[in-house]
Design a protein around this motif. Sequence first.
Motif, PDB file in Angstrom:
ATOM      1  N   TYR A 223       0.844  -0.940   0.106  1.00  0.00           N
ATOM      2  CA  TYR A 223       0.036  -0.194   0.140  1.00  0.00           C
ATOM      3  C   TYR A 223       0.608   1.281   0.067  1.00  0.00           C
ATOM      4  CZ  TYR A 223      -3.958  -3.213   1.185  1.00  0.00           C
ATOM      5  OH  TYR A 223      -4.694  -4.021   1.016  1.00  0.00           O
ATOM      6  N   LEU A 224       2.181   1.152  -0.017  1.00  0.00           N
ATOM      7  CA  LEU A 224       2.856   2.286  -0.004  1.00  0.00           C
ATOM      8  C   LEU A 224       3.570   2.785  -1.524  1.00  0.00           C
ATOM      9  CD1 LEU A 224       4.790   1.662   3.374  1.00  0.00           C
ATOM     10  CD2 LEU A 224       3.380   3.722   2.962  1.00  0.00           C
ATOM     11  N   SER A 225       3.746   3.825  -1.593  1.00  0.00           N
ATOM     12  CA  SER A 225       4.598   4.232  -2.908  1.00  0.00           C
ATOM     13  C   SER A 225       5.762   4.644  -2.906  1.00  0.00           C
ATOM     14  CB  SER A 225       3.549   5.249  -3.745  1.00  0.00           C
ATOM     15  OG  SER A 225       3.751   6.564  -2.912  1.00  0.00           O
ATOM     16  N   LYS A 226       6.653   4.748  -3.783  1.00  0.00           N
ATOM     17  CA  LYS A 226       7.889   5.055  -3.619  1.00  0.00           C
ATOM     18  C   LYS A 226       7.839   6.534  -3.326  1.00  0.00           C
ATOM     19  CE  LYS A 226      10.206   2.031  -7.276  1.00  0.00           C
ATOM     20  NZ  LYS A 226      11.383   1.706  -6.229  1.00  0.00           N
ATOM     21  N   GLY A 234      12.519   8.198   4.117  1.00  0.00           N
ATOM     22  CA  GLY A 234      13.626   8.158   3.309  1.00  0.00           C
ATOM     23  C   GLY A 234      14.501   7.137   3.542  1.00  0.00           C
ATOM     24  N   ARG A 235      15.855   7.350   3.724  1.00  0.00           N
ATOM     25  CA  ARG A 235      17.009   6.416   4.115  1.00  0.00           C
ATOM     26  C   ARG A 235      17.355   6.689   5.760  1.00  0.00           C
ATOM     27  NH1 ARG A 235      19.556   3.229   0.541  1.00  0.00           N
ATOM     28  NH2 ARG A 235      21.306   3.575   1.696  1.00  0.00           N
ATOM     29  N   ARG A 236      16.520   7.534   6.347  1.00  0.00           N
ATOM     30  CA  ARG A 236      17.150   7.587   7.647  1.00  0.00           C
ATOM     31  C   ARG A 236      17.209   6.382   8.633  1.00  0.00           C
ATOM     32  NH1 ARG A 236      12.858  11.184   6.829  1.00  0.00           N
ATOM     33  NH2 ARG A 236      11.471   9.655   7.996  1.00  0.00           N
ATOM     34  N   ALA A 237      18.301   6.591   9.393  1.00  0.00           N
ATOM     35  CA  ALA A 237      18.197   5.543  10.522  1.00  0.00           C
ATOM     36  C   ALA A 237      17.150   5.768  11.735  1.00  0.00           C
ATOM     37  CB  ALA A 237      19.687   5.465  11.261  1.00  0.00           C
ATOM     38  N   ALA A 238      16.916   4.719  12.496  1.00  0.00           N
ATOM     39  CA  ALA A 238      15.885   4.831  13.396  1.00  0.00           C
ATOM     40  C   ALA A 238      16.576   5.641  14.463  1.00  0.00           C
ATOM     41  CB  ALA A 238      15.242   3.520  13.796  1.00  0.00           C
ATOM     42  N   GLY A 239      15.676   6.192  15.327  1.00  0.00           N
ATOM     43  CA  GLY A 239      16.120   6.528  16.661  1.00  0.00           C
ATOM     44  C   GLY A 239      16.977   5.974  17.512  1.00  0.00           C
ATOM     45  N   ARG A 240      17.782   6.487  18.331  1.00  0.00           N
ATOM     46  CA  ARG A 240      18.727   5.835  19.140  1.00  0.00           C
ATOM     47  C   ARG A 240      18.013   4.596  20.175  1.00  0.00           C
ATOM     48  NH1 ARG A 240      23.066  10.193  21.394  1.00  0.00           N
ATOM     49  NH2 ARG A 240      24.171  10.766  19.366  1.00  0.00           N
ATOM     50  N   ARG A 258      16.918   1.156  10.025  1.00  0.00           N
ATOM     51  CA  ARG A 258      16.413   2.267   9.426  1.00  0.00           C
ATOM     52  C   ARG A 258      14.841   2.431  10.101  1.00  0.00           C
ATOM     53  NH1 ARG A 258      19.899   3.840   5.622  1.00  0.00           N
ATOM     54  NH2 ARG A 258      21.345   2.277   4.833  1.00  0.00           N
ATOM     55  N   ASP A 259      14.738   3.953   9.639  1.00  0.00           N
ATOM     56  CA  ASP A 259      13.282   4.216  10.147  1.00  0.00           C
ATOM     57  C   ASP A 259      12.114   3.603   9.424  1.00  0.00           C
ATOM     58  OD1 ASP A 259      11.711   5.961  11.647  1.00  0.00           O
ATOM     59  OD2 ASP A 259      11.652   7.710  10.164  1.00  0.00           O
ATOM     60  N   VAL A 260      12.274   2.978   8.242  1.00  0.00           N
ATOM     61  CA  VAL A 260      11.295   2.222   7.547  1.00  0.00           C
ATOM     62  C   VAL A 260      11.081   0.852   8.291  1.00  0.00           C
ATOM     63  CG1 VAL A 260      12.649   1.576   5.727  1.00  0.00           C
ATOM     64  CG2 VAL A 260      10.368   1.618   5.329  1.00  0.00           C
ATOM     65  N   GLU A 261      11.958   0.348   8.543  1.00  0.00           N
ATOM     66  CA  GLU A 261      12.194  -0.966   9.374  1.00  0.00           C
ATOM     67  C   GLU A 261      11.275  -0.971  10.845  1.00  0.00           C
ATOM     68  OE1 GLU A 261      15.812  -3.570   8.914  1.00  0.00           O
ATOM     69  OE2 GLU A 261      16.736  -1.543   8.595  1.00  0.00           O
ATOM     70  N   SER A 262      11.800   0.178  11.279  1.00  0.00           N
ATOM     71  CA  SER A 262      11.294   0.410  12.704  1.00  0.00           C
ATOM     72  C   SER A 262       9.755   0.601  12.537  1.00  0.00           C
ATOM     73  CB  SER A 262      11.960   1.561  13.318  1.00  0.00           C
ATOM     74  OG  SER A 262      11.389   1.936  14.498  1.00  0.00           O
ATOM     75  N   TYR A 263       9.312   1.513  11.610  1.00  0.00           N
ATOM     76  CA  TYR A 263       7.883   1.684  11.495  1.00  0.00           C
ATOM     77  C   TYR A 263       7.089   0.402  10.936  1.00  0.00           C
ATOM     78  CZ  TYR A 263       3.538   2.984   8.940  1.00  0.00           C
ATOM     79  OH  TYR A 263       2.402   3.037   8.456  1.00  0.00           O
ATOM     80  N   LEU A 264       7.829  -0.510  10.231  1.00  0.00           N
ATOM     81  CA  LEU A 264       7.007  -1.724   9.837  1.00  0.00           C
ATOM     82  C   LEU A 264       6.976  -2.914  11.053  1.00  0.00           C
ATOM     83  CD1 LEU A 264       8.629  -2.331   6.237  1.00  0.00           C
ATOM     84  CD2 LEU A 264       6.065  -1.631   6.830  1.00  0.00           C
ATOM     85  N   ASP A 265       8.024  -2.744  11.883  1.00  0.00           N
ATOM     86  CA  ASP A 265       8.157  -3.647  12.630  1.00  0.00           C
ATOM     87  C   ASP A 265       6.961  -3.174  14.016  1.00  0.00           C
ATOM     88  OD1 ASP A 265       9.909  -5.028  11.950  1.00  0.00           O
ATOM     89  OD2 ASP A 265      11.707  -4.288  12.971  1.00  0.00           O
TER      90      ASP A 265
END
Length: 401
Positions: A223-226, A234-240, A258-265
């Motif tokens: 459901y997410l677009s580029k 973006g390509r940001r790292a997740a917070g500490r 990465r932030d996108v990994e953290s969000y999905l988790d």
Amino acid sequence: MNVEHDTLSLGKFEFECGETIPDLELAYETYGEFTGENAVLVCHALTGSAHVAGHSRASGTAGQARAWWDDIVGPGKAIDTTEYYVICANVPGSCYGSTGPPSTNPETGEPYGTDFPAVTVTDWTEAQRRLLDELGVPHLHAVVGGSVGGMNVLEWAKRHPDHVERIVPIAAAARLDPQCLALDAIARRAITTDDNWNGGDYYDDDPPSDGLAIARQIGHVMYLSKSSMDRKFGRRAAGRDAVRTFPTDPAAGFFPYRDVESYLDYQAEQFVERFDANSYLYLTRAMDNYDLSQGFEDDVDALAAFEGEALVISFTEDWHFTVQQAEALADAMREASLDVAHHVIESDHGHDAFLVEPDNVGPPVADFLDEGLSGSAITDTDEEFEPEDEFAPVHTSLFSQ
């Protein structure tokens, strides 16, 4: 807003697959007052519930605290509950109050699990028809729904054409394309290969949380677009303080989480707390199996008996149900001599736009319910749409319902 929520027993129910259960219960909510000609049925998406409006959690939503379309349904809103009598029912096979795999089989005293009959969109429609009969609603002013709920809308026009005046399939299509079928298949395999799934018999033990979490993450990516992912993460790292949810390989420590990994988790963790893995298997199969033309020569033939009006709504960056698919649906309706408009909304939210963009979705829906296709907020692509136009992929969180 006058809201009623309840669970109604429909008694013995035969599913399209030929199997029966002794008692099908449907969780439902109604809003407003019925005047005889003002009923609007709202069909929820894959993991939605009957709790379509109102900020507080209604009983029977089994963990879904937030109303999934509160920005659209309510007093003075697009589907105005001071004017319309709105009904929303949780579909059979779900885990939000209606009978499904986690429900107790009265003949055994144990959860149905995978002994529950295979469920189809046709079954959803027939269960809704029986619910409306029990509520004393013989005829619908309109049926409205998004995503697989839009397929539910189409099935109403196909199976009960004399019972509906207007239909609004939103971010929907006559059938899923092979790419979405493939991704749904992978998501289901994530569940069924989880050791805890145990053939669907896990209700007395640990559920297949890891498999369901991965299935949910695949759904999010669908459901997410580029463009939306780039803007949001973006390509940001997740917070500490971010902690990895899943086990990782030894090399992971060298690379950023990465932030996108953290969000999905995070979304996966929330989802597995409130949804049932078997229900996810059943509902995705119902969506994947749906084909408007089933039992008919083609889509045109399937819709030929419907004499009401139709408003098809699509979103430019939705790649789950594309603008092209929506236009093909509208074309079939035109060929079947329906009065139809295909309203395309420019959006980079993609598939979830029908949930998160009330300012864009509300006006055409409100105008169509009130005035039909003459509504001032409705545009049609009939002479403007170019099939070769390409639209990028999107989403925000259909599954966060």
